[in-house]
Design an enzyme around this catalytic site. Sequence first.
Site, PDB file in Angstrom:
ATOM      1  CG  HIS A  86      -1.881  -1.281   1.359  1.00 49.53           C
ATOM      2  ND1 HIS A  86      -2.982  -1.273   2.214  1.00 49.53           N
ATOM      3  CD2 HIS A  86      -2.482  -1.851   0.082  1.00 49.53           C
ATOM      4  CE1 HIS A  86      -3.546  -2.389   1.930  1.00 49.53           C
ATOM      5  NE2 HIS A  86      -3.347  -2.687   0.651  1.00 49.53           N
ATOM      6  CG  LEU A 129      -5.779  -9.351   3.938  1.00 50.00           C
ATOM      7  CD1 LEU A 129      -6.729  -8.146   3.838  1.00 50.00           C
ATOM      8  CD2 LEU A 129      -5.555 -10.284   2.863  1.00 50.00           C
ATOM      9  CG  PHE A 130       1.018  -9.953   4.453  1.00 50.99           C
ATOM     10  CD1 PHE A 130       0.974 -10.223   5.849  1.00 50.99           C
ATOM     11  CD2 PHE A 130       0.833 -11.054   3.680  1.00 50.99           C
ATOM     12  CE1 PHE A 130       0.889 -11.546   6.632  1.00 50.99           C
ATOM     13  CE2 PHE A 130       0.421 -12.317   3.979  1.00 50.99           C
ATOM     14  CZ  PHE A 130       0.575 -12.511   5.668  1.00 50.99           C
ATOM     15  CB  CYS A 131       0.413  -3.095   4.135  1.00 47.68           C
ATOM     16  SG  CYS A 131      -0.095  -2.524   5.806  1.00 47.68           S
ATOM     17  CB  ALA A 132       0.232  -6.363  -0.256  1.00 53.29           C
TER      18      ALA A 132
END
Length: 453
Positions: A129, A374-377
């Site tokens: 992100h 979601l790992f900032c993705a």
Amino acid sequence: MSVFTVAADQSVCAPLPVLGRDVTVPLVTGGEVTYAALDYAASAPALQRVWDDVAAYAPYYGSVHRGAGYLSQLSTDLFENARRTVAQFLDCRESDQVIFTRSTTDSLNLLARAIPADCQVFVFETEHHASLLPWKDAQVTYLNAPRTPQQAVRTLEQALADRDPHGPALVCVTGASNVTGELWPVRELAAAAHAHGARIVLDAAQLAPHHPVSVEDLDVDWVAFSGHKLYAPFGSGVLAGRADWLREAEPYLAGGGASRKVTRRTDGGVDVEWHDTAARHEAGSPNVIGAYSIASACRALTETGFDTLVAREQYLIRKVRAGLAEVPEVRVLSLFGADAPRVGVISFVVEGWNSSHFAAALSAEYGIGVRDGLFCAHPLVRTLLGSDPQSQGECGAPEVAPGEKSLNAIRVSFGAGTPDEHVDRFVNAVRELVRDGAKWQYRTEDGRCVPAV
């Protein structure tokens, strides 16, 4: 004891000393264990060398660019020397600027503020992100996730060929995925961008701690990375690269340090002459300790040698992948396939398990710290899981937060400070949890899975 074997390369170096390597944590099942920090992709532990350097400097801390006193002069020299060290670490061109920021996110938002008003931006949906979202004021084209490095280059070439050729354009791409760890074809993407009159910025947050990054060799226009992923704490980052757009843009922050001269006008207003150096975007008192810690980490990694660091990391990657491959219920996530070059970042899902539950059990019962979610993705993880954004995902978890299903994964990540025992413990813990189940009861609290008390 581990039942799988990966032969050690005798040329592989020992783990670098990091803070926290002897920290013990309690287990819900009783007793304590040395903490296994396997969440390097979020924040890597500080190198002991970095901490020692900062501790030696701390008594001499003073204001930067502000004072005539000895400590101010010393701190200013240290800050500017840190800038030169980072430029050498990145193999910057002589004309490039190195700007100290708070993080990769801050660096890319700074660049987003500096691009020309009519700039077209091209970014793959696979980005973190930090590099996916800052371009809200530009004309943005989001590119679908490629399934091979070659497809990534072809996709970009086609998108650039279809653009308006008369205006400026910028491509933003990661060097190594924060979800899969896979290396992206940066040099080829840079060549494609330049062939179509576009510029390119490299998000090296996950690449720089694991591989050498040469601005000149990769032929990128800018590179951004974070200190906290490079074994350097204190909240500092870097944006390095071409000076022209940065020099022509309004300062990222208005204030002291960015201004060269401020005068009152006869009508009562204020005229400002801004610096055209890196100081233009470094208003306020700079984070000299953060910048110094980054420079210290750059020196430490360079002196150790990336050849030996990469060799050790690849050895650990093989151990983890070999162990996970022995558990049929585990599916490792990948865009480019099992044989794709990668850094020490591996995400996976476990059949029949909610990822938050699995990560909580690793922590509470084995003293292992990983990441789940979601790992900032978000677009990338959803693509890898092959699920609709509103579906539950293959973990089959119930709804854990309003409007958000448990469509998530587990990520294990490691690097220069990771000992063999940590990855061995992790693989054995995965095997035991899948085979025997959790030993403890867990509940959901504020959207997180935690041990029940």
